[in-house]
Design a protein around this motif. Structure first.
Motif, PDB file in Angstrom:
ATOM      1  N   SER A  71       0.825  -1.206   0.000  1.00 41.52           N
ATOM      2  CA  SER A  71       0.000   0.000   0.000  1.00 41.52           C
ATOM      3  C   SER A  71       0.864   1.263   0.000  1.00 41.52           C
ATOM      4  O   SER A  71       0.547   2.244  -0.681  1.00 41.52           O
ATOM      5  CB  SER A  71      -0.933   0.010   1.227  1.00 41.52           C
ATOM      6  N   ALA A  72       1.978   1.227   0.751  1.00 39.22           N
ATOM      7  CA  ALA A  72       2.857   2.399   0.808  1.00 39.22           C
ATOM      8  C   ALA A  72       3.464   2.693  -0.553  1.00 39.22           C
ATOM      9  O   ALA A  72       3.629   3.863  -0.927  1.00 39.22           O
ATOM     10  CB  ALA A  72       3.962   2.178   1.840  1.00 39.22           C
ATOM     11  N   LEU A  73       3.791   1.644  -1.303  1.00 41.38           N
ATOM     12  CA  LEU A  73       4.337   1.845  -2.644  1.00 41.38           C
ATOM     13  C   LEU A  73       3.325   2.506  -3.573  1.00 41.38           C
ATOM     14  O   LEU A  73       3.705   3.110  -4.583  1.00 41.38           O
ATOM     15  CB  LEU A  73       4.791   0.501  -3.233  1.00 41.38           C
ATOM     16  N   HIS A  74       2.056   2.393  -3.224  1.00 38.21           N
ATOM     17  CA  HIS A  74       0.997   3.022  -4.024  1.00 38.21           C
ATOM     18  C   HIS A  74       0.481   4.310  -3.375  1.00 38.21           C
ATOM     19  O   HIS A  74      -0.577   4.818  -3.752  1.00 38.21           O
ATOM     20  CB  HIS A  74      -0.170   2.042  -4.217  1.00 38.21           C
ATOM     21  N   GLY A  75       1.225   4.812  -2.381  1.00 44.21           N
ATOM     22  CA  GLY A  75       0.858   6.083  -1.770  1.00 44.21           C
ATOM     23  C   GLY A  75      -0.188   5.999  -0.685  1.00 44.21           C
ATOM     24  O   GLY A  75      -0.686   7.034  -0.228  1.00 44.21           O
ATOM     25  N   ASP A  76      -0.532   4.799  -0.255  1.00 46.77           N
ATOM     26  CA  ASP A  76      -1.547   4.618   0.783  1.00 46.77           C
ATOM     27  C   ASP A  76      -0.868   4.174   2.066  1.00 46.77           C
ATOM     28  O   ASP A  76      -0.363   3.059   2.164  1.00 46.77           O
ATOM     29  CB  ASP A  76      -2.577   3.576   0.343  1.00 46.77           C
ATOM     30  N   LEU A  77      -0.850   5.044   3.073  1.00 48.04           N
ATOM     31  CA  LEU A  77      -0.209   4.734   4.348  1.00 48.04           C
ATOM     32  C   LEU A  77      -1.226   4.416   5.439  1.00 48.04           C
ATOM     33  O   LEU A  77      -0.888   4.424   6.624  1.00 48.04           O
ATOM     34  CB  LEU A  77       0.675   5.911   4.789  1.00 48.04           C
ATOM     35  N   GLY A  78      -2.439   4.116   5.038  1.00 45.57           N
ATOM     36  CA  GLY A  78      -3.461   3.731   5.997  1.00 45.57           C
ATOM     37  C   GLY A  78      -4.260   4.907   6.518  1.00 45.57           C
ATOM     38  O   GLY A  78      -4.009   6.063   6.183  1.00 45.57           O
ATOM     39  N   TYR A  79      -5.258   4.588   7.367  1.00 47.72           N
ATOM     40  CA  TYR A  79      -6.136   5.592   7.947  1.00 47.72           C
ATOM     41  C   TYR A  79      -5.867   5.710   9.446  1.00 47.72           C
ATOM     42  O   TYR A  79      -5.613   4.710  10.130  1.00 47.72           O
ATOM     43  CB  TYR A  79      -7.601   5.218   7.713  1.00 47.72           C
ATOM     44  N   SER A  80      -5.907   6.940   9.916  1.00 46.43           N
ATOM     45  CA  SER A  80      -5.710   7.176  11.340  1.00 46.43           C
ATOM     46  C   SER A  80      -6.803   6.481  12.145  1.00 46.43           C
ATOM     47  O   SER A  80      -7.988   6.588  11.821  1.00 46.43           O
ATOM     48  CB  SER A  80      -5.734   8.682  11.624  1.00 46.43           C
ATOM     49  N   PHE A  81      -6.417   5.770  13.217  1.00 44.29           N
ATOM     50  CA  PHE A  81      -7.404   5.106  14.059  1.00 44.29           C
ATOM     51  C   PHE A  81      -8.289   6.112  14.787  1.00 44.29           C
ATOM     52  O   PHE A  81      -9.451   5.825  15.082  1.00 44.29           O
ATOM     53  CB  PHE A  81      -6.691   4.219  15.091  1.00 44.29           C
ATOM     54  N   ARG A  82      -7.755   7.279  15.063  1.00 43.07           N
ATOM     55  CA  ARG A  82      -8.485   8.287  15.835  1.00 43.07           C
ATOM     56  C   ARG A  82      -9.356   9.171  14.956  1.00 43.07           C
ATOM     57  O   ARG A  82     -10.514   9.442  15.275  1.00 43.07           O
ATOM     58  CB  ARG A  82      -7.497   9.155  16.620  1.00 43.07           C
ATOM     59  N   ASP A  83      -8.800   9.648  13.847  1.00 42.85           N
ATOM     60  CA  ASP A  83      -9.520  10.611  13.005  1.00 42.85           C
ATOM     61  C   ASP A  83     -10.274   9.971  11.852  1.00 42.85           C
ATOM     62  O   ASP A  83     -11.084  10.648  11.203  1.00 42.85           O
ATOM     63  CB  ASP A  83      -8.528  11.635  12.438  1.00 42.85           C
ATOM     64  N   ASP A  84      -9.970   8.692  11.562  1.00 42.30           N
ATOM     65  CA  ASP A  84     -10.584   8.003  10.428  1.00 42.30           C
ATOM     66  C   ASP A  84     -10.375   8.784   9.127  1.00 42.30           C
ATOM     67  O   ASP A  84     -11.254   8.880   8.291  1.00 42.30           O
ATOM     68  CB  ASP A  84     -12.086   7.785  10.682  1.00 42.30           C
ATOM     69  N   ARG A  85      -9.197   9.349   8.996  1.00 37.15           N
ATOM     70  CA  ARG A  85      -8.781  10.031   7.773  1.00 37.15           C
ATOM     71  C   ARG A  85      -7.437   9.464   7.348  1.00 37.15           C
ATOM     72  O   ARG A  85      -6.729   8.855   8.160  1.00 37.15           O
ATOM     73  CB  ARG A  85      -8.645  11.541   8.007  1.00 37.15           C
ATOM     74  N   PRO A  86      -7.049   9.643   6.078  1.00 37.35           N
ATOM     75  CA  PRO A  86      -5.741   9.144   5.653  1.00 37.35           C
ATOM     76  C   PRO A  86      -4.636   9.664   6.559  1.00 37.35           C
ATOM     77  O   PRO A  86      -4.555  10.864   6.838  1.00 37.35           O
ATOM     78  CB  PRO A  86      -5.609   9.682   4.224  1.00 37.35           C
ATOM     79  N   ALA A  87      -3.784   8.748   7.028  1.00 31.66           N
ATOM     80  CA  ALA A  87      -2.719   9.137   7.956  1.00 31.66           C
ATOM     81  C   ALA A  87      -1.787  10.169   7.332  1.00 31.66           C
ATOM     82  O   ALA A  87      -1.316  11.075   8.025  1.00 31.66           O
ATOM     83  CB  ALA A  87      -1.928   7.903   8.381  1.00 31.66           C
ATOM     84  N   LEU A  88      -1.525  10.026   6.031  1.00 28.89           N
ATOM     85  CA  LEU A  88      -0.644  10.976   5.364  1.00 28.89           C
ATOM     86  C   LEU A  88      -1.236  12.384   5.393  1.00 28.89           C
ATOM     87  O   LEU A  88      -0.520  13.373   5.608  1.00 28.89           O
ATOM     88  CB  LEU A  88      -0.390  10.533   3.928  1.00 28.89           C
ATOM     89  N   THR A  89      -2.551  12.484   5.200  1.00 29.96           N
ATOM     90  CA  THR A  89      -3.217  13.791   5.241  1.00 29.96           C
ATOM     91  C   THR A  89      -3.136  14.400   6.635  1.00 29.96           C
ATOM     92  O   THR A  89      -2.859  15.591   6.793  1.00 29.96           O
ATOM     93  CB  THR A  89      -4.691  13.650   4.828  1.00 29.96           C
ATOM     94  N   VAL A  90      -3.363  13.568   7.644  1.00 33.28           N
ATOM     95  CA  VAL A  90      -3.304  14.045   9.025  1.00 33.28           C
ATOM     96  C   VAL A  90      -1.909  14.567   9.359  1.00 33.28           C
ATOM     97  O   VAL A  90      -1.764  15.628   9.992  1.00 33.28           O
ATOM     98  CB  VAL A  90      -3.700  12.913   9.993  1.00 33.28           C
ATOM     99  N   VAL A  91      -0.880  13.849   8.930  1.00 32.40           N
ATOM    100  CA  VAL A  91       0.492  14.255   9.243  1.00 32.40           C
ATOM    101  C   VAL A  91       0.896  15.491   8.459  1.00 32.40           C
ATOM    102  O   VAL A  91       1.519  16.414   9.007  1.00 32.40           O
ATOM    103  CB  VAL A  91       1.461  13.095   8.963  1.00 32.40           C
ATOM    104  N   LEU A  92       0.553  15.535   7.176  1.00 35.10           N
ATOM    105  CA  LEU A  92       0.951  16.670   6.338  1.00 35.10           C
ATOM    106  C   LEU A  92       0.348  17.984   6.820  1.00 35.10           C
ATOM    107  O   LEU A  92       0.904  19.061   6.545  1.00 35.10           O
ATOM    108  CB  LEU A  92       0.572  16.422   4.882  1.00 35.10           C
ATOM    109  N   GLU A  93      -0.757  17.926   7.530  1.00 38.10           N
ATOM    110  CA  GLU A  93      -1.354  19.153   8.072  1.00 38.10           C
ATOM    111  C   GLU A  93      -0.449  19.802   9.107  1.00 38.10           C
ATOM    112  O   GLU A  93      -0.498  21.019   9.310  1.00 38.10           O
ATOM    113  CB  GLU A  93      -2.713  18.840   8.691  1.00 38.10           C
TER     114      GLU A  93
END
Length: 311
Positions: A71-93
């Motif tokens: 999934s990481a090779l395809h740009g998907d790093l999973g969803y945050s357990f707390r926010d239920d949003r893409p983890a990458l989006t949560v971190v990039l903020e």
């Protein structure tokens, strides 16, 4: 610059990145069950099983790892357990705030560290040298969390000049940036002084002096360029470690960056967010080291042609 030199550095960087992510992935899986820690003790087993399946924790660790890498090779790093949003989006903020703190801290490191190191080398044995080296020892040996607390006690609680926490205004940036800069400036000053002293006694420096070149010209045109490689090394390490080094500083000052987010995510067992932050930190270190290696080749082309003694 040889292609083989660049490819070797790239392959080493990718291997380092893979090892770092693998290590963190395994440690997070064997250190505890996030579902049992996040849900109440009286949660029905069916609900627990549903959460495990939704987060992919019902698979074995090897299966989870293969799925994560794919999934990481395809740009998907999973969803945050707390926010239920893409983890990458949560971190990039949070990345802009950490970059702001890191860049300001790095500028302070470069200005103070280089100035103190060069001044100490040029005034060797004088009070200037002693003062610069005392500062170097202070910055190198002082724990960052202790210096951060000391800055809060002095500038926020005693003198009431600056805010102690948060990131709402530019005034909130001063204390964490200065703390981060001073911690790293001590090491830079020490390496700069050592490198400059070695260069100042070289024959070409005596030749430049015999030609009547002014001290400023000799330092800027001959001493600094030839003393640059060791200094570039330590600056590259400090630049690459800005995100990792900002974890403690952001936590003490409650600076809303990814360092503070990492601490909270570990406490909350938000595995995708932790993995994403570690991947980002490792990627930063790899890119920085790669740039430093390329800078070596530019400053001294002989480095590219040296035989590899490691293998």
């Amino acid at each position: 610059m040889r292609l083989q030199f660049i490819l070797t550095k790239l392959l080493r960087g990718l291997l380092t990145l893979l090892l770092a992510v693998t290590f963190v992935f395994i440690v997070l899986r064997v250190s505890g069950d996030p579902v049992s820690m996040m849900l109440p003790d009286d949660t029905p087993p069916a609900i627990v099983a549903e959460y495990r399946a939704a987060w992919g924790l019902d698979k074995t660790v090897p299966e989870q790892y293969v799925r994560f890498i794919w999934s990481a090779l395809h740009g998907d790093l999973g969803y945050s357990f707390r926010d239920d949003r893409p983890a990458l989006t949560v971190v990039l903020e949070r990345v802009p705030m950490t970059l702001l703190l890191g860049v300001c801290g790095f500028i302070i490191t470069v200005v103070i560290g280089l100035f103190a190191g060069i001044a100490a080398a040029l005034k060797r044995g004088t009070s200037v040298d002693h003062a610069a080296m005392a500062f170097s020892i202070f910055g190198h040996s002082m724990p960052n969390f202790f210096l951060a607390i000391l800055m809060i006690l002095l500038f926020s609680m005693t003198w009431r000049l600056l805010p102690s926490s948060g990131g709402a205004t530019w005034w909130h940036l001063i204390l964490p940036a200065v703390t981060l800069g001073i911690i790293n400036a001590g090491t830079v000053a020490r390496f700069t002084r050592s490198s400059m002293l070695e260069v100042l006694h070289q024959p070409y420096m005596r030749t430049a002096r015999a030609k009547g070149l002014r001290l400023t010209r000799r330092v800027m045109s001959h001493a600094i360029p030839n003393a640059a490689i060791p200094v570039v090394t330590v600056l590259g390490l400090r630049l690459g470690g800005l995100i990792a080094g900002a974890v403690v500083v952001e936590t003490v000052f409650a600076w809303p960056g990814i360092g503070l987010m990492l601490v909270n995510a570990v406490g909350q067992r938000d595995l995708p967010v932790v993995q994403t932050i570690v991947l980002l930190v490792a990627l930063t270190m790899v890119i920085t080291n790669f740039i430093v290696d390329l800078t070596y080749g530019w400053l001294d082309p002989r480095i590219e042609n040296r035989p590899n003694k490691e293998g």
